[in-house]
Design a protein around this motif. Structure first.
Motif, PDB file in Angstrom:
ATOM      1  N   GLN A   1      39.376  -0.012 -28.854  1.00 48.36           N
ATOM      2  CA  GLN A   1      40.299  -1.138 -28.699  1.00 48.36           C
ATOM      3  C   GLN A   1      40.977  -1.400 -30.039  1.00 48.36           C
ATOM      4  OE1 GLN A   1      38.299  -3.804 -25.346  1.00 48.36           O
ATOM      5  NE2 GLN A   1      37.216  -4.020 -27.267  1.00 48.36           N
ATOM      6  N   LEU A   2      42.255  -1.070 -30.145  1.00 48.91           N
ATOM      7  CA  LEU A   2      42.970  -1.289 -31.393  1.00 48.91           C
ATOM      8  C   LEU A   2      43.221  -2.779 -31.589  1.00 48.91           C
ATOM      9  CD1 LEU A   2      43.351   1.743 -30.928  1.00 48.91           C
ATOM     10  CD2 LEU A   2      45.687   1.528 -31.766  1.00 48.91           C
ATOM     11  N   SER A   3      43.110  -3.226 -32.833  1.00 48.63           N
ATOM     12  CA  SER A   3      43.383  -4.636 -33.124  1.00 48.63           C
ATOM     13  C   SER A   3      43.527  -4.828 -34.616  1.00 48.63           C
ATOM     14  CB  SER A   3      42.248  -5.535 -32.604  1.00 48.63           C
ATOM     15  OG  SER A   3      41.175  -5.591 -33.523  1.00 48.63           O
ATOM     16  N   PRO A   4      44.110  -5.967 -35.029  1.00 44.93           N
ATOM     17  CA  PRO A   4      44.125  -6.294 -36.451  1.00 44.93           C
ATOM     18  C   PRO A   4      42.732  -6.699 -36.920  1.00 44.93           C
ATOM     19  CG  PRO A   4      45.040  -8.100 -35.175  1.00 44.93           C
ATOM     20  CD  PRO A   4      44.793  -6.979 -34.207  1.00 44.93           C
ATOM     21  N   THR A   5      42.578  -6.747 -38.226  1.00 50.81           N
ATOM     22  CA  THR A   5      41.318  -7.228 -38.798  1.00 50.81           C
ATOM     23  C   THR A   5      40.979  -8.598 -38.226  1.00 50.81           C
ATOM     24  OG1 THR A   5      41.733  -6.033 -40.861  1.00 50.81           O
ATOM     25  CG2 THR A   5      40.167  -7.872 -40.945  1.00 50.81           C
ATOM     26  N   GLY A   6      39.742  -8.756 -37.761  1.00 53.04           N
ATOM     27  CA  GLY A   6      39.307 -10.011 -37.163  1.00 53.04           C
ATOM     28  C   GLY A   6      39.588 -10.107 -35.684  1.00 53.04           C
ATOM     29  N   GLY A   7      40.244  -9.091 -35.112  1.00 51.30           N
ATOM     30  CA  GLY A   7      40.584  -9.114 -33.697  1.00 51.30           C
ATOM     31  C   GLY A   7      39.548  -8.424 -32.835  1.00 51.30           C
TER      32      GLY A   7
ATOM     33  N   GLY B   1      34.435  -4.829 -35.641  1.00 48.28           N
ATOM     34  CA  GLY B   1      32.992  -4.956 -35.449  1.00 48.28           C
ATOM     35  C   GLY B   1      32.300  -5.849 -36.463  1.00 48.28           C
ATOM     36  N   TRP B   2      33.059  -6.567 -37.264  1.00 50.05           N
ATOM     37  CA  TRP B   2      32.445  -7.451 -38.261  1.00 50.05           C
ATOM     38  C   TRP B   2      31.856  -8.665 -37.563  1.00 50.05           C
ATOM     39  CZ3 TRP B   2      32.116 -12.173 -40.579  1.00 50.05           C
ATOM     40  CH2 TRP B   2      31.668 -12.210 -41.901  1.00 50.05           C
ATOM     41  N   GLU B   3      30.576  -8.936 -37.798  1.00 42.98           N
ATOM     42  CA  GLU B   3      29.894 -10.044 -37.141  1.00 42.98           C
ATOM     43  C   GLU B   3      29.125 -10.859 -38.170  1.00 42.98           C
ATOM     44  OE1 GLU B   3      27.359  -8.497 -34.137  1.00 42.98           O
ATOM     45  OE2 GLU B   3      28.985  -7.508 -33.036  1.00 42.98           O
ATOM     46  N   PRO B   4      29.429 -12.157 -38.306  1.00 47.00           N
ATOM     47  CA  PRO B   4      28.623 -12.985 -39.218  1.00 47.00           C
ATOM     48  C   PRO B   4      27.243 -13.185 -38.628  1.00 47.00           C
ATOM     49  CG  PRO B   4      30.181 -14.334 -37.981  1.00 47.00           C
ATOM     50  CD  PRO B   4      30.479 -12.907 -37.635  1.00 47.00           C
ATOM     51  N   PRO B   5      26.173 -13.243 -39.439  1.00 45.23           N
ATOM     52  CA  PRO B   5      26.188 -13.037 -40.892  1.00 45.23           C
ATOM     53  C   PRO B   5      25.927 -11.600 -41.293  1.00 45.23           C
ATOM     54  CG  PRO B   5      24.039 -13.796 -40.225  1.00 45.23           C
ATOM     55  CD  PRO B   5      24.845 -13.675 -38.952  1.00 45.23           C
TER      56      PRO B   5
ATOM     57  N   ARG C   1      37.832 -19.089 -26.465  1.00 44.58           N
ATOM     58  CA  ARG C   1      37.197 -20.393 -26.215  1.00 44.58           C
ATOM     59  C   ARG C   1      36.974 -21.168 -27.496  1.00 44.58           C
ATOM     60  NH1 ARG C   1      33.100 -17.877 -23.171  1.00 44.58           N
ATOM     61  NH2 ARG C   1      31.689 -18.464 -24.829  1.00 44.58           N
ATOM     62  N   GLU C   2      36.553 -20.469 -28.555  1.00 42.53           N
ATOM     63  CA  GLU C   2      36.163 -21.143 -29.788  1.00 42.53           C
ATOM     64  C   GLU C   2      37.331 -21.369 -30.739  1.00 42.53           C
ATOM     65  OE1 GLU C   2      33.094 -18.676 -31.349  1.00 42.53           O
ATOM     66  OE2 GLU C   2      31.607 -19.313 -29.846  1.00 42.53           O
ATOM     67  N   GLY C   3      38.515 -20.900 -30.376  1.00 42.56           N
ATOM     68  CA  GLY C   3      39.676 -21.093 -31.231  1.00 42.56           C
ATOM     69  C   GLY C   3      39.702 -20.189 -32.440  1.00 42.56           C
ATOM     70  N   THR C   4      38.985 -19.052 -32.378  1.00 40.15           N
ATOM     71  CA  THR C   4      38.955 -18.114 -33.501  1.00 40.15           C
ATOM     72  C   THR C   4      39.709 -16.827 -33.168  1.00 40.15           C
ATOM     73  OG1 THR C   4      36.826 -17.220 -32.735  1.00 40.15           O
ATOM     74  CG2 THR C   4      36.764 -19.031 -34.332  1.00 40.15           C
ATOM     75  N   ASP C   5      40.544 -16.886 -32.156  1.00 40.85           N
ATOM     76  CA  ASP C   5      41.268 -15.715 -31.677  1.00 40.85           C
ATOM     77  C   ASP C   5      42.233 -15.204 -32.746  1.00 40.85           C
ATOM     78  OD1 ASP C   5      42.280 -13.795 -29.994  1.00 40.85           O
ATOM     79  OD2 ASP C   5      43.583 -15.158 -28.887  1.00 40.85           O
ATOM     80  N   VAL C   6      42.129 -13.899 -33.074  1.00 45.46           N
ATOM     81  CA  VAL C   6      43.057 -13.256 -34.005  1.00 45.46           C
ATOM     82  C   VAL C   6      43.876 -12.240 -33.216  1.00 45.46           C
ATOM     83  CG1 VAL C   6      43.304 -11.805 -36.051  1.00 45.46           C
ATOM     84  CG2 VAL C   6      41.513 -13.560 -35.965  1.00 45.46           C
ATOM     85  N   ARG C   7      45.196 -12.455 -33.192  1.00 41.96           N
ATOM     86  CA  ARG C   7      46.075 -11.621 -32.384  1.00 41.96           C
ATOM     87  C   ARG C   7      46.999 -10.794 -33.268  1.00 41.96           C
ATOM     88  NH1 ARG C   7      49.485 -15.686 -29.433  1.00 41.96           N
ATOM     89  NH2 ARG C   7      50.651 -13.779 -28.957  1.00 41.96           N
TER      90      ARG C   7
END
Length: 375
Positions: free
Chosen positions: A128-134, A138-142, A192-198
């Motif tokens: 799934q192609l996307s920008p950083t944070g999209g 696969g970056w997941e805190p922490p 849902r959480e308002g963290t959507d990066v498009r």
């Protein structure tokens, strides 16, 4: 082991479903090798008694995940091997063509072509192609950067900027992608959480343009109306999910196919919102193709999705979404999706002659794939 050659056989005595009209007619269907040779009454040839049954075209699932990563750490081979029973299970349920929307790679296609494993015809998009944070990040805190695949056959899907979006498309094409998938919105949790990066509109336009230059179409994951509009305006051929459609999104979808994938959230908090979006699209005449969003866990497949589509659109329209409209979306309509002379001999024989989709697996009497009966 290579599959046995297909022969000549007459499927006799069934009613034959026409997805375009929604009607059924009594007819025999003669298969000659991998093709439908003739449809009519009283056809000659070795006969298979299909009386009391309904013949429908082989089903097409436009959104599956046959090789999804497990959350627990396992060797890469586990993802590949788990796909073997998943693919086989789809085929015996009458699903003869699938478009994988993330996870399957060129090795799965090779294994199917070579006859090492059994399953539907498989189109792949790899990542799934996307920008950083999209969606594809696969970056997941922490924990930080996490790649559940860790597999060189599935290239880096991230991009930032139009030129990087073009490069991401080229990486997928180099690795064998038939389709390019982009996350025009984030996952449902991010929405849902308002963290959507498009992606930006410029990034989407560049991505779709580069896909076209490489002879590929784009499918766009998009939950929100804004993401749907941006993806369609950029030229995406299909929009997946479309959970929160409004009038603007429905109007935009005049220029694309809608693959609603009801099954994954059919009992969730947004289930009714999703069904309302489907009703809006259906009433507006949007082209709808069926996709289950199947992953190996849980085992939701197209037979579940069709039951849910039928509850909103009706049985005939649901079957059309998984046959003729799905074939058109995938640019395969000159080869499959209908029971007509010259087309691929992909067929499903159901017990009974009605269009009831409540329990398709329980009704499936026989499946033919590329002219061969599936054992």
């Amino acid at each position: 082991m290579p599959r046995p050659a297909a022969g000549c056989v007459v499927l006799a005595g069934a009613r034959v479903f026409d997805p375009e009209t929604g009607e059924t007619t009594r007819a025999d269907v003669r298969l000659d090798g991998s093709r439908i040779a003739e449809v009519g009454r009283g056809l000659d040839g070795p006969r298979v008694d299909c009386s009391g049954g309904l013949l429908i075209p082989g089903l097409i699932d436009c959104h599956v995940h046959v090789a999804f990563p497990r959350p627990e750490p396992l060797p890469r081979s586990a993802r590949v091997l788990e796909a073997v029973p998943v693919l086989r299970g789809l085929l015996v349920r009458g699903i003869t063509t699938v478009r994988d929307a993330w996870g399957a790679d060129a090795g799965h296609k090779h294994a199917l072509r070579a006859g090492w494993i059994a399953g539907p015809d498989l189109l792949i998009s790899l990542r799934q192609l996307s920008p950083t944070g999209g969606l594809g990040d696969g970056w997941e805190p922490p924990a930080g950067a996490v790649d559940h695949f860790g597999d060189p056959s599935l290239p880096d899907p991230l991009f930032d900027g139009p030129d990087a979006a073009r490069a991401a498309v080229r990486r997928m094409v180099r690795a064998g992608a038939d389709w390019i998938k982009v996350g025009a919105s984030g996952a449902m949790r991010a929405v849902r959480e308002g963290t959507d990066v498009r992606p930006t509109d410029d990034e989407l336009v560049a991505l779709v343009d580069e896909a076209r230059r490489c002879g590929r179409d784009v499918l766009a994951h998009a939950h929100t109306s804004a993401a749907v509009v941006s993806a369609v305006r950029a030229g995406a051929r299909s929009v997946e999910h479309g959970t929160f459609l409004d009038d603007d999104a429905v109007a935009a979808l005049e220029h694309a196919w809608y693959v609603p994938t009801l099954a994954p959230i059919s009992a969730g908090e947004f289930a009714e919102t999703h069904r309302r979006s489907l009703r809006l699209a259906g009433e507006a005449g949007v082209r709808i193709a069926a996709g289950s969003d199947l992953a190996p866990r849980p085992h939701v497949d197209l037979t579940t999705e069709l039951r849910l589509l039928a509850a909103v659109l009706g049985e005939a329209a649901a079957l059309k979404a998984a046959t003729t409209e799905a074939a058109r979306l995938l640019r395969l309509d000159d080869d499959r999706g209908r029971i007509e002379p010259g087309l691929r001999a992909d067929l499903v024989l159901l017990d009974g002659t009605d269009l009831d989709l409540t329990d398709l697996p329980g009704r499936t009497r026989a499946v033919w794939h590329d002219g061969r009966r599936v054992s």
